[in-house]
Design an enzyme around this catalytic site. Structure first.
Site, PDB file in Angstrom:
ATOM      1  N   LYS A 140     -12.934   0.025   7.191  1.00  0.00           N
ATOM      2  CA  LYS A 140     -13.564  -0.843   6.342  1.00  0.00           C
ATOM      3  C   LYS A 140     -14.612  -1.822   7.222  1.00  0.00           C
ATOM      4  CE  LYS A 140      -9.700   0.272   4.139  1.00  0.00           C
ATOM      5  NZ  LYS A 140      -9.421   1.066   2.998  1.00  0.00           N
ATOM      6  N   TRP A 173       0.973  -1.123  -0.211  1.00  0.00           N
ATOM      7  CA  TRP A 173       0.063   0.001  -0.014  1.00  0.00           C
ATOM      8  C   TRP A 173       0.916   1.119  -0.185  1.00  0.00           C
ATOM      9  CZ3 TRP A 173      -1.727   2.955   4.721  1.00  0.00           C
ATOM     10  CH2 TRP A 173      -2.878   3.788   4.344  1.00  0.00           C
ATOM     11  N   ASP A 203       0.122  -4.919   9.889  1.00  0.00           N
ATOM     12  CA  ASP A 203      -1.268  -4.133   9.392  1.00  0.00           C
ATOM     13  C   ASP A 203      -2.321  -4.838   9.119  1.00  0.00           C
ATOM     14  OD1 ASP A 203      -2.756  -2.184   8.373  1.00  0.00           O
ATOM     15  OD2 ASP A 203      -1.552  -1.674   6.557  1.00  0.00           O
TER      16      ASP A 203
HETATM   17  C1  LMR Z   1      -6.807   1.847  -0.235  1.00  0.00           C
HETATM   18  O1  LMR Z   1      -5.988   1.182  -0.279  1.00  0.00           O
HETATM   19  O2  LMR Z   1      -7.569   2.010  -1.041  1.00  0.00           O
HETATM   20  C2  LMR Z   1      -7.535   2.338   1.116  1.00  0.00           C
HETATM   21  O3  LMR Z   1      -6.826   1.782   2.205  1.00  0.00           O
HETATM   22  C3  LMR Z   1      -7.854   3.853   1.130  1.00  0.00           C
HETATM   23  C4  LMR Z   1      -6.434   4.679   1.387  1.00  0.00           C
HETATM   24  O4  LMR Z   1      -6.451   5.529   2.378  1.00  0.00           O
HETATM   25  O5  LMR Z   1      -5.637   4.501   0.609  1.00  0.00           O
END
Ligand code: LMR
Length: 400
Positions: free
Chosen positions: A250, A134, A215
């Protein structure tokens, strides 16, 4: 004007995920589809307010609670209930009190406080994240000042997990590296480790003196609340110290309430008490203390067995809808005879599918079809519904 303070600044790029939503909003085409941000939507394309949230909000409105400051660590009782959800009510960690939990501004806030704590208070300087991860993981780590040494995770050639490479890279990390691991529903790939693979990772962390930071943004979206916590509970059983970032954005659809938790698992209650003081110090100089609304809602549900059971059911409904959309997309791609086999979508878990679409294909989907995904090829399955899945499949098949 002679003041040149900001004149040499260049604009920061749009956020790779939230920027997609901005672009989607500006698109006037009625057939547009947002597969960017990880946010749940119903088959009608709306983010629902869960029954348990409605009930809590009604009760809160009645109670008319004064808006005085919360404690720096958050609402009283909240941390204890979060720990029960994460580790299990009868876990040794809960019973011994050797973990410190604070309320945070969503999962991102938990990561931020945890990463700052490990850097500024505990002196860790190197961090490791999966390739890919991420995007905000690396952004937060970079802003704190960490050197980032990524570990390989995903093999684009086979569209699968590359566990051997992950092991090789983790073993090469220096001691005191903060290793960010996705405890379930890996974002962006949707590929998780098996129990056997987690055992190997835990052993590497222990032998190598690494600091795991789990996480947990999607607890409940793979197989269920307890099932998805299995990896965390394995770390708990190992006896080592580690951190967990929890998000309720979420699982409660409380995205804009910014409600989450950071848990630091220590060796003893005495140690956890000291860690708590340091976490509070980090929070105090960032945002002083957290907001209350989301915490009241979550705490009301976590602390009441009946409400908790109802929430579990509602979460199960979301999980099943996502699963059915995975199947619908894969089936439709097969029916269309798409150039690539898309059955991998059903083997990935959580909200996302890492499709292998190139940045050019993603751009073509946006420009020609009004279908918005993240540039790295990640799509959020929650944006699919029974009305748009055929259109999305056909469009993807056309850009392949
Ligand atoms: C995502 O990965 O889309 C979510 O965790 C929202 C974000 O804040 O990026």
């Amino acid at each position: 004007m002679s003041d040149a303070l900001f004149s040499s600044l260049v604009a920061a790029p749009a956020d790779p995920i939230l920027g997609v939503t901005q672009r989607y909003r500006q698109d006037p085409r009625p057939q547009k589809v947002n597969l960017g941000v990880g946010a749940y939507m119903t088959d009608e394309g709306v983010t629902p307010v869960l029954d348990v949230v409605k009930e809590a909000e009604t009760a809160l409105a009645e109670a008319c609670i004064p808006h005085s400051y919360l404690p720096i660590s958050g609402l009283d009782g909240y941390g204890a209930h979060v720990q029960q959800m994460v580790f299990g009510a009868d876990s040794e960690i809960v019973l011994s009190g050797r973990a410190a939990t604070i309320q945070t501004l969503g999962g991102t806030g938990a990561l931020k406080v945890g990463m700052d704590f490990m850097f500024h208070i505990c002196g860790e300087r190197v961090a490791s994240t999966s390739l890919p991860t991420w995007g905000n993981h690396n952004a937060i780590l970079g802003m704190a000042g960490y050197e980032i040494k990524p570990y390989r995770y995903y093999d684009a050639a086979t569209n699968s997990l590359n566990f051997e490479a992950m092991v090789e890279d983790l073993k090469a990390l220096p001691a005191k590296t903060l290793v960010v691991l996705h405890s379930c529903c890996h974002n962006p790939t949707g590929y998780d480790l098996t129990e056997e693979q987690w055992k190997v990772v835990i052993e590497i962390c222990q032998k190598g003196g690494l600091t795991p930071f789990l996480d947990m943004a999607y607890q409940g979206f793979r197989d269920g609340l307890d099932e998805d916590a299995a990896s965390i509970r394995m770390f708990a059983a190992s006896g080592m110290s580690f951190l967990v970032a929890t998000s309720f954005s979420k699982s409660f659809n409380l995205y804009n309430e910014r409600i989450g938790a950071l848990t630091v698992v220590c060796q003893s209650k005495a140690e956890a008490d000291v860690v708590m003081t340091q976490l509070k110090a980090v929070v105090r100089c960032n945002y002083s203390n957290p907001p209350a609304h989301g915490a009241y809602i979550v705490e009301r549900v976590l602390s009441d067995p009946q409400k908790y059971a109802h929430w579990k059911e509602e979460l199960g409904g979301m999980r099943e809808r996502i699963r059915s959309m995975r199947k619908a997309l894969a089936d439709e791609m097969a029916r269309l005879g798409a150039k690539r086999d898309f059955s991998f979508v059903t083997r990935q878990a959580g909200m996302f599918s890492f499709t292998g679409l190139t940045p050019e294909q993603v751009e073509k989907l946006a420009a020609d079809y009004g279908i918005y995904a993240v540039k790295n090829g990640r799509i959020c399955i929650c944006g699919l519904n029974t009305r748009n899945v055929q259109y999305v499949a056909k469009s993807i098949a056309e850009v392949l």
